[in-house]
Write a protein that holds these residues in place. Sequence first.
Motif, PDB file in Angstrom:
ATOM      1  N   SER A  57      15.559  -8.870  13.093  1.00  0.00           N
ATOM      2  CA  SER A  57      16.551  -8.125  11.799  1.00  0.00           C
ATOM      3  C   SER A  57      15.839  -8.195  10.832  1.00  0.00           C
ATOM      4  CB  SER A  57      17.559  -8.670  11.174  1.00  0.00           C
ATOM      5  OG  SER A  57      18.244  -8.380  10.410  1.00  0.00           O
ATOM      6  N   LEU A  58      14.223  -9.520  10.562  1.00  0.00           N
ATOM      7  CA  LEU A  58      13.779  -9.455   9.442  1.00  0.00           C
ATOM      8  C   LEU A  58      12.706  -8.209   9.675  1.00  0.00           C
ATOM      9  CD1 LEU A  58      12.970 -12.725   7.760  1.00  0.00           C
ATOM     10  CD2 LEU A  58      13.484 -10.174   6.643  1.00  0.00           C
ATOM     11  N   ARG A  59      11.450  -7.882  10.904  1.00  0.00           N
ATOM     12  CA  ARG A  59      10.663  -6.806  11.899  1.00  0.00           C
ATOM     13  C   ARG A  59      11.219  -5.708  11.358  1.00  0.00           C
ATOM     14  NH1 ARG A  59      10.292 -11.365  15.452  1.00  0.00           N
ATOM     15  NH2 ARG A  59      11.237 -10.161  17.003  1.00  0.00           N
ATOM     16  N   GLN A  60      12.616  -5.410  12.255  1.00  0.00           N
ATOM     17  CA  GLN A  60      13.420  -4.080  11.816  1.00  0.00           C
ATOM     18  C   GLN A  60      13.399  -3.475  10.788  1.00  0.00           C
ATOM     19  OE1 GLN A  60      17.138  -5.394  14.516  1.00  0.00           O
ATOM     20  NE2 GLN A  60      16.445  -5.019  16.180  1.00  0.00           N
ATOM     21  N   LEU A  61      13.826  -4.368   9.911  1.00  0.00           N
ATOM     22  CA  LEU A  61      13.793  -3.061   8.226  1.00  0.00           C
ATOM     23  C   LEU A  61      12.572  -3.298   7.862  1.00  0.00           C
ATOM     24  CD1 LEU A  61      15.342  -3.495   5.975  1.00  0.00           C
ATOM     25  CD2 LEU A  61      15.540  -5.938   5.655  1.00  0.00           C
ATOM     26  N   ALA A  62      11.533  -4.194   8.019  1.00  0.00           N
ATOM     27  CA  ALA A  62       9.998  -3.796   7.271  1.00  0.00           C
ATOM     28  C   ALA A  62       9.694  -3.240   8.132  1.00  0.00           C
ATOM     29  CB  ALA A  62       9.361  -4.781   7.750  1.00  0.00           C
TER      30      ALA A  62
ATOM     31  N   HIS B 229      21.456   4.089   2.959  1.00  0.00           N
ATOM     32  CA  HIS B 229      22.006   3.304   3.405  1.00  0.00           C
ATOM     33  C   HIS B 229      20.750   1.517   4.019  1.00  0.00           C
ATOM     34  CE1 HIS B 229      23.508   1.214   8.117  1.00  0.00           C
ATOM     35  NE2 HIS B 229      24.567   1.399   6.966  1.00  0.00           N
ATOM     36  N   LEU B 230      19.825   2.150   3.918  1.00  0.00           N
ATOM     37  CA  LEU B 230      18.822   1.624   3.875  1.00  0.00           C
ATOM     38  C   LEU B 230      19.005   0.106   2.990  1.00  0.00           C
ATOM     39  CD1 LEU B 230      16.164   1.160   5.580  1.00  0.00           C
ATOM     40  CD2 LEU B 230      14.680   1.163   3.416  1.00  0.00           C
ATOM     41  N   SER B 231      19.300  -0.220   1.902  1.00  0.00           N
ATOM     42  CA  SER B 231      20.095  -0.755   1.474  1.00  0.00           C
ATOM     43  C   SER B 231      20.979  -1.548   2.381  1.00  0.00           C
ATOM     44  CB  SER B 231      19.898  -0.932   0.206  1.00  0.00           C
ATOM     45  OG  SER B 231      21.536  -0.184  -0.643  1.00  0.00           O
TER      46      SER B 231
ATOM     47  N   LYS C 238       0.947  -1.234  -0.101  1.00  0.00           N
ATOM     48  CA  LYS C 238      -0.027  -0.401  -0.236  1.00  0.00           C
ATOM     49  C   LYS C 238       1.200   1.466  -0.240  1.00  0.00           C
ATOM     50  CE  LYS C 238      -3.305   0.165   3.017  1.00  0.00           C
ATOM     51  NZ  LYS C 238      -4.080  -0.579   4.674  1.00  0.00           N
ATOM     52  N   GLY C 239       2.079   1.463   0.841  1.00  0.00           N
ATOM     53  CA  GLY C 239       2.136   2.200   0.524  1.00  0.00           C
ATOM     54  C   GLY C 239       3.364   2.416  -0.070  1.00  0.00           C
TER      55      GLY C 239
ATOM     56  N   GLU D 261       8.428   2.777   7.696  1.00  0.00           N
ATOM     57  CA  GLU D 261       8.300   4.353   8.524  1.00  0.00           C
ATOM     58  C   GLU D 261       9.115   5.149   6.572  1.00  0.00           C
ATOM     59  OE1 GLU D 261       9.217   3.275  12.999  1.00  0.00           O
ATOM     60  OE2 GLU D 261      10.870   4.149  11.177  1.00  0.00           O
ATOM     61  N   ARG D 262      10.056   4.815   6.001  1.00  0.00           N
ATOM     62  CA  ARG D 262      10.661   5.708   4.691  1.00  0.00           C
ATOM     63  C   ARG D 262       9.323   5.724   3.717  1.00  0.00           C
ATOM     64  NH1 ARG D 262      13.826   4.074   8.694  1.00  0.00           N
ATOM     65  NH2 ARG D 262      15.611   4.964   9.207  1.00  0.00           N
ATOM     66  N   LEU D 263       8.962   4.486   3.809  1.00  0.00           N
ATOM     67  CA  LEU D 263       7.650   5.094   2.410  1.00  0.00           C
ATOM     68  C   LEU D 263       6.557   5.856   2.841  1.00  0.00           C
ATOM     69  CD1 LEU D 263       6.661   1.015   1.196  1.00  0.00           C
ATOM     70  CD2 LEU D 263       8.064   2.710  -0.036  1.00  0.00           C
ATOM     71  N   ALA D 264       6.483   5.989   3.852  1.00  0.00           N
ATOM     72  CA  ALA D 264       5.457   6.817   4.478  1.00  0.00           C
ATOM     73  C   ALA D 264       5.912   8.207   4.173  1.00  0.00           C
ATOM     74  CB  ALA D 264       5.181   6.979   5.715  1.00  0.00           C
ATOM     75  N   ILE D 265       7.022   8.444   4.045  1.00  0.00           N
ATOM     76  CA  ILE D 265       7.085  10.562   3.870  1.00  0.00           C
ATOM     77  C   ILE D 265       7.979  10.450   2.594  1.00  0.00           C
ATOM     78  CG2 ILE D 265       7.753  10.369   6.245  1.00  0.00           C
ATOM     79  CD1 ILE D 265      11.092  10.573   3.755  1.00  0.00           C
TER      80      ILE D 265
END
Length: 498
Positions: free
Chosen positions: A325-330, A292-294, A128-129, A335-339
Amino acid sequence: MRDNLRPDPPARTLRPAYMESYKEGFVEDTAGYIHSYDMAHVLMLGERGILPAETALGVLAGLREMDRLGMADCRRKAGGGNHAGEAWLTEHKGAAIGGAIGLARSSGDLSAISFRMYARHTLLELRKGLVELRAALVEFASRHVDHVLPGNTHGQHAQPITFALWAMMYNDALARDCARLGETIARANHSPAGAGIMSGTEFPIDRSRIAQLLGFDSVLTNTLDAALSHDLEMEFASTLNMLCYTLSRMAEDLFLWNTTEYDLITLPDWFIGISSMMPQKRNPDGLQDLRHLSTQAQATLTMVMGTERGPTGFPIIERRNSDRSLRQLARALGERLAILPDLLHDMEVKSARAESHANLYWASVTDLAGALVRQNRIDWRRAHGLVAGFVRDCIAKGQPPYEMSADDFNAYASRSGALKITLDEAVFTRALDARAFVSRRDTFGGPGPEAMDHAISQATSALAHERQALQALETTLAKAQENLLATVDTAVKGQRFV
């Protein structure tokens, strides 16, 4: 001699502190899914007569009481990790009620089904994001159809493009990421419940009923596969990794355009940081974070893939680190998609400077060679060589394209031995104009105005259909949860199973 020996260490009686981190603990992201599974499992046991009706109804009444008191808070305080429902029921309703919930299932059921429910929900939200980001890119493109800039390859000016073509490139790339998310959701949406730890249970449970109650499309057939194959975690990590690389590349483009030397865009104040020492500095903090997200995604993928190595059933404890780690990444990705839509809306494009740069460094001379082919009927390679030599000659003399004329080119061609090759001034000027270069590229998918209008129209329609599909899936899952709660409440109120 004994004095020189190392003394015997004291006998240990407690587990090392670091091992406590591997215990099943309360996880906010999955607690609600485990709670729903608790209800679906016990409802099925009651309907099938595997548990006495009185006991099953007592368990269900207790689970609904947890909802009224605050499910997450109850589970957090009760302890027991994934088995917090049993812990709370035992404490508040007695061992006969609490102990009944674990019949015909294992910890493997709890972790497997909660991860799949978490994955489908999280991927749905990310999708959705992404749809909203793509809509923002399409809207950005519609505002910049006529805004020309130099396209680069090898870090050099290549050909003129438009900001619209750039934005639609990312819409298309993110559409593929969206499709990958959707395919992962489809593979996640199969219930492993009832597999136990590997071979199911001797009790006559109804695995399909649990799948139906929890909104799954179907049941994972093989119990060993359902319990101990974890390719879903690897696919989840891989899909997020590819998405993060797309977003990182977009951030790299904007980062470059934002440099003092390029100066093609200005980032909004809310997306930058100011140096603590140099008051003039507008550091692109938000873009650096997105780049850095990548790296985080690649590290997570490496951890997940490494964790899943080994014979069937060996990786168990290690998975708690990779899942975290997966949950933290998601979460970070969401959060970044939202902005990012706000960034595209608020970012200033310096279109005049961009077009000036597109005209400054000979980026349009591919069309000069094309004009030679059309007007003088020579082969492409010869035309290419003549234009390359002309450009080298001009650069060596410090002459920019806007100072040159058709006479200059014709004179160069004559000096090069191509006496009969000429261009008229109108063709020469138009061939070197970046805006005209773009307008000539009206073929399907190109940056020309008509082609871009068509691309924007197609993308707008595709986004509308995708929104409808996502809404339908969201509605299906919400209705499944509503039906589960209504069925439980009906059974508890009527003190019987239908």
